[in-house]
Design a protein around this motif. Structure first.
Motif, mmCIF file in Angstrom:
data_model
loop_
_atom_site.group_PDB
_atom_site.id
_atom_site.type_symbol
_atom_site.label_atom_id
_atom_site.label_comp_id
_atom_site.label_asym_id
_atom_site.label_seq_id
_atom_site.Cartn_x
_atom_site.Cartn_y
_atom_site.Cartn_z
ATOM 1 N N ASP A 185 9.521 -14.060 -1.204
ATOM 2 C CA ASP A 185 9.241 -12.665 -0.855
ATOM 3 C C ASP A 185 8.113 -12.131 -1.710
ATOM 4 N N SER A 186 7.411 -11.121 -1.187
ATOM 5 C CA SER A 186 6.370 -10.435 -1.943
ATOM 6 C C SER A 186 6.376 -8.972 -1.548
ATOM 7 N N ILE A 187 6.222 -8.072 -2.547
ATOM 8 C CA ILE A 187 6.329 -6.629 -2.330
ATOM 9 C C ILE A 187 5.121 -5.938 -2.923
ATOM 10 N N ILE A 188 4.655 -4.859 -2.256
ATOM 11 C CA ILE A 188 3.561 -4.028 -2.766
ATOM 12 C C ILE A 188 3.867 -2.568 -2.461
ATOM 13 N N GLY A 189 3.344 -1.670 -3.308
ATOM 14 C CA GLY A 189 3.517 -0.231 -3.087
ATOM 15 C C GLY A 189 3.483 0.504 -4.410
ATOM 16 N N PRO A 190 3.449 1.860 -4.371
ATOM 17 C CA PRO A 190 3.471 2.633 -3.125
ATOM 18 C C PRO A 190 2.082 2.906 -2.567
ATOM 19 N N ILE A 191 2.038 3.070 -1.238
ATOM 20 C CA ILE A 191 0.859 3.584 -0.550
ATOM 21 C C ILE A 191 1.178 5.027 -0.178
ATOM 22 N N ARG A 192 0.324 5.974 -0.579
ATOM 23 C CA ARG A 192 0.612 7.380 -0.341
ATOM 24 C C ARG A 192 -0.487 8.026 0.479
#
Length: 607
Positions: A532-539
């Protein structure tokens, strides 16, 4: 005059009561003593020293019409050490009042330098104190900044076993209004020793203005182990494999900054050998006490490629790449194994014979399912020891400026417009060139824990959003693009998570080469490696038409005295007016009485 003399004691009594009332209110709920320093209210930054009294309840709101965020730093906090966080605290809110989202809370129990950032051009903080009569001081510094214009070389991620970093512009003057965060993380089993070769920051006893903060952990919420400034060269050591360093500067007195380096110290106990497998290398740890039996300190150890040398510290460590140093790769039955051999001879290479034991360490990593199984064989002539280890493929996800995927976007959070095209890349960090990445599922959520509600962009390799485009297979990179959106009835933040499949590129029947298929038709046995891979936050960017009064507004709570008609200043003015009326009336009456006496007692002249 007799009347005036009689009124004087009453006047003095009134003035004495007013003085006592004024002093009582100064210690009560009605005011917060504020000492301003540096900027005036029209500027974009301000430093303040707040001297707080018992039983205070005060709120400050910072507003400007510019489309910028606010960073507020409480670099020195002296509150009631015996008070609870419920009865005495500082609360910071995102918005124009204390009804906005709570960004955080500060009290005397906090073990960090509190820093908060607003999502818009307004921020509110509230200070409540208990009834204890002690000295309280809070140093507050805030400034407006644009998240879209980061300072070059200001912070970053360091993940090698040793390295170095400096303040921006070093050895020249560091930038003003900088907030830089370096995250150092080494492999598990190691601790970090951080050495500052030079620190040249503004000198202050409490390090309120320019300072370095060192945290024993992966974030600024970890325990604070040091806050330094001035001209010092301290050394710090972590208790785990991660350390966080923060540089914070104000608007004045810029100096050279700092230069630092770090090394890794193996912290775990080891009797003989240890093996760890990751997605790009095998790590072998050998105890020096174990090597003493072979009259070696590790200098004469070698791999199949003798040019690959170990790192010597309190242990001997080999970091063996999966595609180098003589490592042999073998694919069979949908499993991949990597093998290498560590050898040395206890005798000198120039000698023809030896009566001492030879040592051969065979290291082997096998990739299986979503982890890797490591095996190590230690042979001393006829003696064999086996050890196992686990590891995973390492992946990361990042945003890029265009479909060329050349320039990474480093800002976090990243502010975008609705319907703006975003370019996403998932990277596999491995030295094995014969692997390929496939994007199986990518979904979005308004929260960092990817809780409900969620929205699928990609599912089973198929695009589920009309704006989503999945790029063809491209080695160690999985790529797609989509147009920015926001979740209804939620905050404007969006987090992405992608489930990634990793296949052998030579297997043309693998799941990665099947592309978009329905879940019912998926051949689950055709791949074995996933992560798994996660990115954020995008606002979302703030509404640029939003406006407000500029400057720094101070509001005092009056909830405890809602029926009070006016404060002590109004009462004092009223009493002075009454006193003046009394004096004027007294003089008038005196004059009138004198006139009556003159006409009453004057003798008539005799004609």
């Amino acid at each position: 005059m007799e009347l005036v003399r009689r009124l004087m004691p009453l006047t003095l009594l009134i003035l004495s009561c007013l003085a006592e009332l004024t002093m009582a209110e100064a210690e009560g709920n009605s005011s917060c003593s504020v000492t301003l320093g540096g900027a005036n209210m029209a500027e974009t930054h301000k430093a303040m020293i707040l001297q707080l009294n018992p039983s205070e309840n005060c709120t400050w709101t910072i507003e400007r019409p510019e489309n910028k965020s606010i960073r507020i730093i409480f670099s020195y906090v002296q509150l009631d050490p015996d008070g609870s966080c419920e009865s005495e605290n500082i609360k910071v809110f995102d918005g124009t009042s204390s009804n906005g989202p709570l960004l955080g809370q500060v009290c005397s129990k906090n073990d960090y330098v509190p820093v908060f950032e607003s999502s818009s051009s307004t921020l509110t903080f509230q200070i409540v104190t208990d009834s204890a009569r002690i000295e309280r001081t809070v140093f507050v510094f805030y400034y407006f900044f644009s998240p879209n214009t980061p300072i070059p070389n200001c912070g970053g991620y360091l993940d090698t076993l040793e390295g170095s970093f400096t303040s921006p512009n070093y050895p020249n003057s560091h930038p003003e209004l900088a907030y830089c965060v370096w995250h150092i993380q080494v492999e598990k089993g190691y601790k970090i020793k951080l050495n500052f070769k030079e620190i040249f920051l503004e000198i202050d006893k409490q390090c309120k203005f320019d300072f370095l903060a060192i945290y024993d952990g992966p974030s600024t919420n970890s325990g604070l182990i040091g806050q330094v400034c001035g001209r010092v060269t301290p050394t710090f050591e972590s208790s785990s494999n991660s350390l966080t360093v923060v540089l914070s500067t104000d608007y004045a007195n810029s100096y050279r900054g700092f230069s630092a380096s770090y090394t890794s110290i193996y912290a775990e106990s080891i009797n003989t050998t240890s093996l760890t497998c990751s997605s790009d290398r095998m790590r072998v740890i050998i105890s020096k006490s174990y090597l003493e039996a072979f009259n070696s300190n590790g200098n004469n150890l070698q791999l199949k490629d003798p040019t690959c040398r170990p790192k010597l510290s309190n242990v001997v460590e080999f970091s063996i790449p999966l595609n180098g140093c003589g490592t042999i790769r073998k694919v069979e039955d949908q499993s991949i194994t990597y093998t290498n051999i560590i050898t040395f001879s206890a005798s000198s290479p120039s000698e023809v014979i030896t009566r001492q034991k030879h040592l051969q360490i065979i290291v082997k990593c096998e990739m299986e399912h979503n982890s890797t199984v490591g095996m190590i064989y230690v042979t001393e002539d006829d003696i064999i020891q086996n050890q196992n280890a686990l590891g995973k493929y390492n992946t990361s996800m990042a945003l890029f400026e265009s479909d060329s995927f050349e320039k990474t976007i480093l800002e976090s959070p990243y502010y975008v417009d609705l319907n703006q095209t975003l370019f996403v890349q998932v990277s596999l960090h491995t030295s094995d060139p014969n692997l390929v990445v496939f994007l199986d599922t990518c979904r979005a959520s308004p929260t960092s824990d990817l809780a409900s509600p969620t929205y699928d962009l990609i599912k089973s390799g198929c695009s589920r959003d009309e704006t989503c485009k999945v790029y063809p297979l491209f080695g160690h990179y999985g790529r797609f693009q989509f147009n920015a959106f926001k979740f209804l009835r939620s905050l404007s933040s969006v987090y992405l998570q992608c489930k990634v499949l990793i296949c052998d590129s030579s297997d043309h029947q693998s799941r990665c080469n099947q592309g978009c298929v329905s879940r019912s038709k998926r051949d689950i046995s055709s791949y074995k490696w996933k992560t798994d891979s996660i990115i954020g936050p995008i606002r979302l960017k703030r509404d640029r038409s939003a406006s407000g009064n500029s400057g720094f507004q101070h509001e005092t709570h009056t909830e405890e005295t809602p029926n009070q008609p006016f404060n002590s200043l109004h009462l004092f003015s009223f009493m002075v007016l009454v006193l003046n009326v009394v004096i004027v009336a007294t003089i008038t009456v005196r004059h009138f009485v004198n006139q009556q006496a003159y006409y009453k007692y004057q003798k008539l002249q005799n004609y």
